[in-house]
Design a protein around this motif. Structure first.
Motif, PDB file in Angstrom:
ATOM      1  N   ALA A 123       0.841  -1.200   0.000  1.00  0.00           N
ATOM      2  CA  ALA A 123       0.000   0.000   0.000  1.00  0.00           C
ATOM      3  C   ALA A 123       0.875   1.248   0.000  1.00  0.00           C
ATOM      4  CB  ALA A 123      -0.925   0.012   1.224  1.00  0.00           C
ATOM      5  N   PRO A 124       0.396   2.325  -0.607  1.00  0.00           N
ATOM      6  CA  PRO A 124       1.178   3.571  -0.642  1.00  0.00           C
ATOM      7  C   PRO A 124       1.007   4.369   0.637  1.00  0.00           C
ATOM      8  CG  PRO A 124      -0.886   3.905  -1.773  1.00  0.00           C
ATOM      9  CD  PRO A 124      -0.866   2.451  -1.362  1.00  0.00           C
ATOM     10  N   VAL A 125       1.807   5.425   0.778  1.00  0.00           N
ATOM     11  CA  VAL A 125       1.577   6.444   1.793  1.00  0.00           C
ATOM     12  C   VAL A 125       0.658   7.484   1.166  1.00  0.00           C
ATOM     13  CG1 VAL A 125       2.621   8.272   3.157  1.00  0.00           C
ATOM     14  CG2 VAL A 125       3.775   6.062   2.934  1.00  0.00           C
ATOM     15  N   VAL A 126      -0.498   7.688   1.734  1.00  0.00           N
ATOM     16  CA  VAL A 126      -1.496   8.597   1.159  1.00  0.00           C
ATOM     17  C   VAL A 126      -1.369   9.964   1.817  1.00  0.00           C
ATOM     18  CG1 VAL A 126      -3.949   9.011   0.782  1.00  0.00           C
ATOM     19  CG2 VAL A 126      -3.045   6.679   0.674  1.00  0.00           C
ATOM     20  N   VAL A 127      -1.167  10.990   0.986  1.00  0.00           N
ATOM     21  CA  VAL A 127      -1.100  12.371   1.460  1.00  0.00           C
ATOM     22  C   VAL A 127      -2.171  13.164   0.732  1.00  0.00           C
ATOM     23  CG1 VAL A 127       0.312  14.436   1.675  1.00  0.00           C
ATOM     24  CG2 VAL A 127       1.380  12.188   1.903  1.00  0.00           C
ATOM     25  N   ALA A 128      -3.079  13.761   1.475  1.00  0.00           N
ATOM     26  CA  ALA A 128      -4.161  14.521   0.858  1.00  0.00           C
ATOM     27  C   ALA A 128      -3.644  15.867   0.363  1.00  0.00           C
ATOM     28  CB  ALA A 128      -5.284  14.734   1.869  1.00  0.00           C
ATOM     29  N   PRO A 129      -4.174  16.358  -0.747  1.00  0.00           N
ATOM     30  CA  PRO A 129      -3.825  17.712  -1.195  1.00  0.00           C
ATOM     31  C   PRO A 129      -4.165  18.743  -0.127  1.00  0.00           C
ATOM     32  CG  PRO A 129      -4.965  16.513  -2.925  1.00  0.00           C
ATOM     33  CD  PRO A 129      -5.097  15.684  -1.674  1.00  0.00           C
ATOM     34  N   GLY A 130      -3.545  19.899  -0.213  1.00  0.00           N
ATOM     35  CA  GLY A 130      -3.788  20.938   0.778  1.00  0.00           C
ATOM     36  C   GLY A 130      -3.430  22.302   0.239  1.00  0.00           C
ATOM     37  N   GLY A 131      -3.702  23.328   1.032  1.00  0.00           N
ATOM     38  CA  GLY A 131      -3.451  24.703   0.626  1.00  0.00           C
ATOM     39  C   GLY A 131      -1.984  25.060   0.670  1.00  0.00           C
ATOM     40  N   PRO A 132      -1.692  26.333   0.421  1.00  0.00           N
ATOM     41  CA  PRO A 132      -0.300  26.788   0.399  1.00  0.00           C
ATOM     42  C   PRO A 132       0.399  26.549   1.733  1.00  0.00           C
ATOM     43  CG  PRO A 132      -1.750  28.442  -0.570  1.00  0.00           C
ATOM     44  CD  PRO A 132      -2.634  27.409   0.053  1.00  0.00           C
ATOM     45  N   LEU A 133       1.704  26.319   1.653  1.00  0.00           N
ATOM     46  CA  LEU A 133       2.519  26.142   2.849  1.00  0.00           C
ATOM     47  C   LEU A 133       2.798  27.506   3.468  1.00  0.00           C
ATOM     48  CD1 LEU A 133       4.933  23.488   1.298  1.00  0.00           C
ATOM     49  CD2 LEU A 133       2.810  23.117   2.577  1.00  0.00           C
ATOM     50  N   VAL A 134       3.048  27.521   4.769  1.00  0.00           N
ATOM     51  CA  VAL A 134       3.101  28.785   5.505  1.00  0.00           C
ATOM     52  C   VAL A 134       4.503  29.111   6.009  1.00  0.00           C
ATOM     53  CG1 VAL A 134       2.212  30.039   7.506  1.00  0.00           C
ATOM     54  CG2 VAL A 134       0.686  28.541   6.191  1.00  0.00           C
ATOM     55  N   SER A 135       5.125  28.176   6.683  1.00  0.00           N
ATOM     56  CA  SER A 135       6.377  28.486   7.381  1.00  0.00           C
ATOM     57  C   SER A 135       7.586  28.534   6.471  1.00  0.00           C
ATOM     58  CB  SER A 135       6.615  27.463   8.490  1.00  0.00           C
ATOM     59  OG  SER A 135       6.708  26.149   7.972  1.00  0.00           O
ATOM     60  N   ARG A 136       7.503  27.930   5.291  1.00  0.00           N
ATOM     61  CA  ARG A 136       8.594  27.938   4.327  1.00  0.00           C
ATOM     62  C   ARG A 136       8.009  28.160   2.928  1.00  0.00           C
ATOM     63  NH1 ARG A 136      10.314  27.496   8.782  1.00  0.00           N
ATOM     64  NH2 ARG A 136      12.031  26.160   9.568  1.00  0.00           N
ATOM     65  N   THR A 137       8.779  28.834   2.090  1.00  0.00           N
ATOM     66  CA  THR A 137       8.442  28.926   0.680  1.00  0.00           C
ATOM     67  C   THR A 137       9.119  27.759  -0.024  1.00  0.00           C
ATOM     68  OG1 THR A 137       8.318  31.342   0.794  1.00  0.00           O
ATOM     69  CG2 THR A 137       8.558  30.351  -1.387  1.00  0.00           C
ATOM     70  N   VAL A 138       8.328  26.926  -0.691  1.00  0.00           N
ATOM     71  CA  VAL A 138       8.859  25.680  -1.239  1.00  0.00           C
ATOM     72  C   VAL A 138       8.478  25.568  -2.710  1.00  0.00           C
ATOM     73  CG1 VAL A 138       8.904  23.170  -1.055  1.00  0.00           C
ATOM     74  CG2 VAL A 138       8.677  24.565   1.011  1.00  0.00           C
TER      75      VAL A 138
END
Length: 384
Positions: A20-35
């Protein structure tokens, strides 16, 4: 689902993919770092293209991959080294990529920054011609509404007589940019033609010249991207940056510690390894957003072995592993690259990349990834 994977010593080792994979849900912009993720391009596998001819790009699949990165809150660094800039993608192709990706960013609300360089020049260009080439590409990037990344220039490295020529060229460019740019210092491990950049083969001397340009034009510089694979030098450099100028790590070997930072600061990120690691990287940075640095390292530290493998010497061919993983993850339907660069890494190297990525749970459909890897192995004569 087990299959035989070749090792560098010629042996075959049986591997059992994870179920099985590691599931990561989409999300909004990151805050503490610009990536930013430096994103790859997807070749058109049906085009009758020569390795040394213009790139044939599958535009829709290329843009779909950028939408994937934006959906997880990452920015896209466009037309950079990961997109095979100067290694299969010429300036005409890069300009089209910039225009299309910038339009897609506007439509989806994604963040984008695009590389401006001098790769339209023929060998033997003069210093004024180098400056004019940069200006031409800056006009395309800013005309598309994107932030500019001033890329290191092979032509400038060839013609510059010393640090003063770099200061003159970059000074002229920075005086005319419409918005603060990112300066990119790409080391010779990524491109041997960039040895001695900033006017000296001595890194200490080069660093002083680089910091002198930044200090003289700090209000025009959003940040600097450092791709030297030397964490200590990056930390020392970022501590000397003027206030308000970010350090974007381009160190695909030491990114967890550099992004986490220390009591004196941290690095933001602009990384090729965040192409295959996009969702995991975003999930890790969200732990930092929540004030959980231990959770950040727990998520990101296990990925370093894969990064070091993909970016192993000769580092400039890391794109082959990146595109392999995009194919295995289902982001494209084939393992073909512009310029025929899919042949740039050995089968044992590719097999190890698959094994490490599968171990991290990077493939949304492990069974489909296994089937594709098995097909690739069969082409090379490995059956199981």
């Amino acid at each position: 689902m087990s299959l035989l994977l070749p090792r560098a010593d010629g042996s075959l080792v049986r591997y059992e993919p994870r179920p099985a994979p590691v599931v990561v849900a989409p999300g909004g912009p990151l805050v503490s770092r610009t990536v930013f993720s430096a994103a790859h391009v997807v070749a058109d596998p049906y085009a009758d293209a020569a390795p040394d001819g213009p790139a044939a790009v599958d535009w829709e699949t290329t843009l779909a991959f950028r939408r994937h990165l934006w959906a997880h809150g990452l920015g896209v660094a466009e037309a950079m080294d990961t997109a095979q800039r100067g290694m299969g993608l010429d300036w005409a192709g890069a300009a089209e990529l910039i225009r299309r990706s910038a339009a897609e960013a506007r439509a989806t609300g994604g963040r984008i920054a695009c590389g401006a360089g001098t790769d339209q020049l023929s060998p033997g260009a003069s210093l004024p011609e180098v400056t004019a080439a940069y200006e031409e590409q800056l006009a395309v990037v800013e005309g598309a509404g994107a932030q500019a990344i001033l890329m290191a220039s092979r032509a400038l490295a060839t013609v510059a007589r010393g640090p003063e020529d770099y200061l003159a060229v970059y000074g002229r460019l920075l005086e005319q940019t419409a918005r603060p740019v990112i300066l990119h210092w790409l080391g010779p491990m990524f491109d041997p033609a960039l040895a001695g950049y900033w006017g000296s083969p001595d890194l200490d001397t080069a660093t002083e010249a680089f910091l002198g340009i930044v200090a003289a034009h700090a209000e025009r510089i959003d940040g600097v991207k450092v791709s030297l694979l030397d964490a200590g030098r990056e930390v020392e450099l970022r501590r000397r940056l003027p206030g308000g100028v970010k350090c974007y790590t381009g160190d695909d070997f030491h990114y967890p510690e550099l992004i986490e930072g220390d009591e004196q600061g941290f690095s933001h990120a602009l990384l090729g390894i965040f192409d295959p690691l996009g969702p995991v990287a975003a999930d890790a940075v969200r732990a930092l957003d929540a004030g959980d640095p231990a959770g950040f390292r727990k998520r990101l530290d296990p990925t370093v072995e894969l990064a070091r493998h993909l970016f192993g010497a000769p580092t400039r061919f890391y794109k082959t592993g990146v595109v392999l993983l995009a194919w295995l993850a289902g982001h494209q339907d084939h393992f073909t690259m512009v310029g025929g660069l899919q042949s740039a890494r050995s089968l044992p190297h590719l097999a190890r990349a698959y094994e490490l990525a599968d171990g991290l749970g990077l493939f949304p459909d492990p069974e489909a990834a296994e089937s594709r890897m098995r097909a690739l192995l069969k082409v090379y004569g490995v059956t199981s």
